[in-house]
Design a protein around this motif. Structure first.
Motif, mmCIF file in Angstrom:
data_model
loop_
_atom_site.group_PDB
_atom_site.id
_atom_site.type_symbol
_atom_site.label_atom_id
_atom_site.label_comp_id
_atom_site.label_asym_id
_atom_site.label_seq_id
_atom_site.Cartn_x
_atom_site.Cartn_y
_atom_site.Cartn_z
ATOM 1 N N GLN A 101 0.833 -1.199 0.000
ATOM 2 C CA GLN A 101 0.000 0.000 0.000
ATOM 3 C C GLN A 101 0.871 1.254 0.000
ATOM 4 N N ARG A 102 0.288 2.321 -0.465
ATOM 5 C CA ARG A 102 0.983 3.614 -0.453
ATOM 6 C C ARG A 102 1.346 3.991 0.976
ATOM 7 N N GLY A 103 2.569 4.468 1.155
ATOM 8 C CA GLY A 103 2.991 4.912 2.475
ATOM 9 C C GLY A 103 3.484 3.806 3.384
ATOM 10 N N ARG A 104 3.486 2.569 2.877
ATOM 11 C CA ARG A 104 3.956 1.455 3.694
ATOM 12 C C ARG A 104 5.184 0.833 3.045
ATOM 13 N N TYR A 105 5.946 0.154 3.859
ATOM 14 C CA TYR A 105 7.201 -0.407 3.370
ATOM 15 C C TYR A 105 7.176 -1.926 3.299
ATOM 16 N N VAL A 106 6.070 -2.531 3.693
ATOM 17 C CA VAL A 106 5.948 -3.977 3.620
ATOM 18 C C VAL A 106 4.728 -4.317 2.778
ATOM 19 N N SER A 107 4.744 -5.529 2.213
ATOM 20 C CA SER A 107 3.608 -6.014 1.451
ATOM 21 C C SER A 107 2.743 -6.913 2.323
ATOM 22 N N GLU A 108 1.464 -6.946 2.004
ATOM 23 C CA GLU A 108 0.520 -7.745 2.777
ATOM 24 C C GLU A 108 -0.330 -8.586 1.830
ATOM 25 N N GLN A 109 -0.909 -9.634 2.394
ATOM 26 C CA GLN A 109 -1.717 -10.541 1.611
ATOM 27 C C GLN A 109 -3.195 -10.146 1.673
ATOM 28 N N TYR A 110 -3.820 -10.194 0.528
ATOM 29 C CA TYR A 110 -5.248 -9.908 0.455
ATOM 30 C C TYR A 110 -5.934 -11.010 -0.352
ATOM 31 N N TRP A 111 -7.180 -11.264 0.031
ATOM 32 C CA TRP A 111 -7.969 -12.316 -0.605
ATOM 33 C C TRP A 111 -9.294 -11.751 -1.080
ATOM 34 N N GLY A 112 -9.774 -12.305 -2.174
ATOM 35 C CA GLY A 112 -11.131 -12.015 -2.599
ATOM 36 C C GLY A 112 -12.115 -12.862 -1.818
ATOM 37 N N GLN A 113 -13.397 -12.621 -2.087
ATOM 38 C CA GLN A 113 -14.450 -13.301 -1.335
ATOM 39 C C GLN A 113 -14.747 -14.688 -1.888
ATOM 40 N N GLY A 114 -14.237 -14.985 -3.067
ATOM 41 C CA GLY A 114 -14.472 -16.293 -3.681
ATOM 42 C C GLY A 114 -15.618 -16.256 -4.663
ATOM 43 N N THR A 115 -15.485 -17.059 -5.707
ATOM 44 C CA THR A 115 -16.548 -17.194 -6.693
ATOM 45 C C THR A 115 -16.713 -18.672 -7.032
ATOM 46 N N GLN A 116 -17.951 -19.118 -7.068
ATOM 47 C CA GLN A 116 -18.238 -20.534 -7.269
ATOM 48 C C GLN A 116 -18.127 -20.902 -8.750
ATOM 49 N N VAL A 117 -17.420 -21.982 -9.015
ATOM 50 C CA VAL A 117 -17.379 -22.577 -10.352
ATOM 51 C C VAL A 117 -17.902 -23.995 -10.230
ATOM 52 N N THR A 118 -18.940 -24.294 -10.975
ATOM 53 C CA THR A 118 -19.543 -25.625 -10.964
ATOM 54 C C THR A 118 -19.521 -26.185 -12.376
#
Length: 121
Positions: A101-118
């Motif tokens: 993120q802007r203004g930060r010096y480390v990276s972080e993990q982010y996840w989406g909410q998920g989408t179903q595939v059938t």
């Protein structure tokens, strides 16, 4: 804060195709790896495909030759083109991004909410 929003899941017949998309938004300085994971009922979440910021892609053996991951760094998006789908591909698919993120010096993990595939006839 950063949000990942997926789209493109649904029901498809065996042998068919689907394209998943994921858009990252928020206070983003840069995005390193972007990935797609999936989790079928009763199974652990598994890594499907990874793409680096430079566009280098890697795939799980189970999807090699059928799935293609791509990204648009200008739009902060990642996509997964899935061809020759089989019932074994049925799962909830999750987008992942390693974001600085802007203004930060480390990276972080982010996840989406998920989408179903059938995949079913």
């Amino acid at each position: 804060q950063v949000q990942l929003v997926e789209s493109g899941g649904g029901l498809v017949q065996p042998g068919g195709s689907l394209k998943l998309s994921c858009a990252a938004s928020g206070s983003i300085f840069s995005i390193n790896a972007m990935r797609w994971y999936r989790q079928a009922p009763g199974n652990q979440r598994e890594l499907v495909a990874t793409i680096t910021s430079g566009g280098i892609a890697n795939y799980a053996d189970s999807v090699k030759g059928r799935f293609t991951i791509s990204r648009d760094n200008a739009k902060n998006t990642v996509s997964l083109q899935m061809n020759s789908l089989s019932p074994e591909d049925t799962a909830v698919y999750y987008c992942y991004a390693n974001v600085r993120q802007r203004g930060r010096y480390v990276s972080e993990q982010y996840w989406g909410q998920g989408t179903q595939v059938t995949v079913s006839s």
